[in-house]
Design a protein around this motif. Structure first.
Motif, short mmCIF file in Angstrom:
data_model
loop_
_atom_site.label_atom_id
_atom_site.label_comp_id
_atom_site.label_asym_id
_atom_site.label_seq_id
_atom_site.Cartn_x
_atom_site.Cartn_y
_atom_site.Cartn_z
N ILE A 124 0.76 -1.19 0.01
CA ILE A 124 -0.10 -0.21 0.18
C ILE A 124 0.94 1.39 -0.03
O ILE A 124 0.61 1.98 -0.88
CB ILE A 124 -0.83 0.07 1.21
CG1 ILE A 124 -1.71 -1.28 1.30
CG2 ILE A 124 -1.71 1.22 1.26
CD1 ILE A 124 -2.63 -1.39 2.32
N LEU A 125 1.99 1.14 0.67
CA LEU A 125 2.84 2.35 1.00
C LEU A 125 3.29 2.64 -0.66
O LEU A 125 3.63 3.82 -0.83
CB LEU A 125 3.87 1.88 1.88
CG LEU A 125 4.91 3.20 2.20
CD1 LEU A 125 4.41 4.47 2.84
CD2 LEU A 125 6.02 2.51 3.11
N ASN A 126 3.77 1.65 -1.16
CA ASN A 126 4.19 1.78 -2.53
C ASN A 126 3.47 2.56 -3.43
O ASN A 126 3.89 3.58 -3.98
CB ASN A 126 4.50 0.42 -2.97
CG ASN A 126 5.70 0.19 -4.01
OD1 ASN A 126 6.38 1.22 -4.35
ND2 ASN A 126 6.07 -0.88 -4.01
N GLY A 127 1.96 2.25 -3.49
CA GLY A 127 1.25 3.14 -4.28
C GLY A 127 1.09 4.25 -3.65
O GLY A 127 0.94 5.50 -4.63
N LEU A 128 0.85 4.55 -2.33
CA LEU A 128 0.75 5.80 -1.93
C LEU A 128 1.95 6.72 -2.24
O LEU A 128 1.77 7.88 -2.49
CB LEU A 128 0.86 5.79 -0.27
CG LEU A 128 -0.70 5.84 0.43
CD1 LEU A 128 -0.56 5.56 1.68
CD2 LEU A 128 -1.47 7.24 0.05
N ASP A 129 3.12 6.01 -2.15
CA ASP A 129 4.34 6.84 -2.35
C ASP A 129 4.65 7.42 -3.67
O ASP A 129 4.65 8.66 -3.85
CB ASP A 129 5.58 6.21 -1.96
CG ASP A 129 6.77 6.83 -1.57
OD1 ASP A 129 6.59 7.71 -0.69
OD2 ASP A 129 7.91 6.13 -1.90
N LYS A 130 4.05 6.80 -4.52
CA LYS A 130 4.09 7.11 -6.25
C LYS A 130 2.99 8.39 -6.20
O LYS A 130 3.38 9.21 -6.74
CB LYS A 130 3.69 6.10 -6.88
CG LYS A 130 4.77 5.20 -7.39
CD LYS A 130 4.32 4.12 -8.28
CE LYS A 130 5.38 2.90 -8.34
NZ LYS A 130 4.76 1.60 -8.29
N ALA A 131 1.78 8.21 -5.63
CA ALA A 131 0.75 9.03 -5.67
C ALA A 131 1.40 10.62 -5.02
O ALA A 131 0.89 11.61 -5.45
CB ALA A 131 -0.60 8.65 -5.13
N CYS A 132 1.96 10.24 -3.93
CA CYS A 132 2.36 11.57 -3.30
C CYS A 132 3.88 12.36 -3.56
O CYS A 132 4.46 13.07 -2.84
CB CYS A 132 2.27 11.30 -1.89
SG CYS A 132 0.83 10.51 -1.17
N TYR A 133 4.32 11.42 -4.61
CA TYR A 133 5.55 12.19 -5.15
C TYR A 133 5.65 13.66 -5.08
O TYR A 133 4.81 14.19 -5.80
CB TYR A 133 5.98 11.39 -6.44
CG TYR A 133 7.13 11.76 -6.85
CD1 TYR A 133 8.52 11.37 -6.22
CD2 TYR A 133 7.28 12.62 -8.11
CE1 TYR A 133 9.66 11.60 -6.74
CE2 TYR A 133 8.64 12.76 -8.49
CZ TYR A 133 9.70 12.39 -8.08
OH TYR A 133 11.05 12.57 -8.40
N LYS A 134 6.57 13.98 -4.47
CA LYS A 134 6.72 15.65 -4.22
C LYS A 134 5.64 16.28 -4.11
O LYS A 134 5.43 17.58 -4.39
CB LYS A 134 7.42 16.17 -5.80
CG LYS A 134 8.65 15.60 -6.08
CD LYS A 134 9.24 16.30 -7.40
CE LYS A 134 10.69 16.02 -7.45
NZ LYS A 134 11.39 16.45 -8.56
N ARG A 135 4.69 15.74 -3.20
CA ARG A 135 3.69 16.61 -2.61
C ARG A 135 4.08 16.66 -1.04
O ARG A 135 3.97 15.85 -0.37
CB ARG A 135 2.53 15.70 -2.61
CG ARG A 135 1.84 15.57 -4.07
CD ARG A 135 1.75 16.72 -4.87
NE ARG A 135 0.40 17.57 -4.36
CZ ARG A 135 0.33 18.82 -4.51
NH1 ARG A 135 0.97 19.23 -5.66
NH2 ARG A 135 -0.62 19.32 -4.37
N SER A 136 4.35 17.80 -0.78
CA SER A 136 5.11 18.16 0.47
C SER A 136 3.96 18.06 1.43
O SER A 136 4.53 17.71 2.90
CB SER A 136 5.93 19.36 0.52
OG SER A 136 5.04 20.64 0.11
N MET A 137 2.81 18.24 1.19
CA MET A 137 1.83 18.00 2.44
C MET A 137 1.46 16.58 2.87
O MET A 137 1.01 16.80 3.89
CB MET A 137 0.55 18.91 2.01
CG MET A 137 0.09 18.27 0.79
SD MET A 137 0.84 18.93 -0.87
CE MET A 137 0.31 20.60 -0.85
#
Ligand SMILES: [Zn+2]
Length: 151
Positions: free
Chosen positions: A64-77
């Protein structure tokens, strides 16, 4: 539960207190009256994830973290702590509901629900991967309904 003094196996529970990970029970031996405490660890029921193709695997945070990590790439919030919390909340919710099997789509839906409150860009990115939009039309529809809901 054997009595530590006389070995009697019968005891009555006089107090029972659940904590996060265990249940503390105060017991009294029916034979000699000695009181003692036992700790029982909650049995951790495995949580099974059913993939789109029907295969099953154990609930795996890193997936799950993998997918989240991609989606949140460079999103500092969204911090790594946020991601961790999202996954923990989902896992705890599922376990509290005594759910033992869950579809990946259900996990995706729950992740989206939480992402929407934190960061719309990450939400849209995650949705575009997990929802598997077939065309730009259905993607736009999703965005529209999202806009409506957030108003
Ligand atoms: Zn006893």
């Amino acid at each position: 539960m054997k009595c530590p003094v006389c070995g009697e196996t019968e005891s009555k529970v006089i107090d029972s207190r659940p904590t996060d990970s265990e249940i503390r029970r105060r017991r009294e031996c029916v034979s000699c009256g000695r009181r003692f405490t036992t700790y029982e660890v909650h049995e951790k029921v495995p949580l099974i994830v059913i993939k789109k193709n029907g295969t099953k695997q154990f609930f795996d945070r890193s997936k799950i973290l993998n997918g989240l990590d991609k989606a949140c790439y460079k999103r500092s919030m969204i911090t790594p702590e946020d991601m961790d919390r999202i996954i923990t909340e989902i896992e705890v919710d599922l376990r509290n509901a005594f759910q033992t099997e869950v579809h990946t789509s259900e996990i995706g839906r729950r992740v989206l629900e939480k992402l929407r409150d934190i960061d719309e860009v990450s939400y849209v990115r995650y949705a575009s991967v997990y929802r598997n939009f077939n065309d730009i039309e259905s993607f736009m529809q999703e965005l529209q309904s999202m806009k409506k809901e957030s108003k």
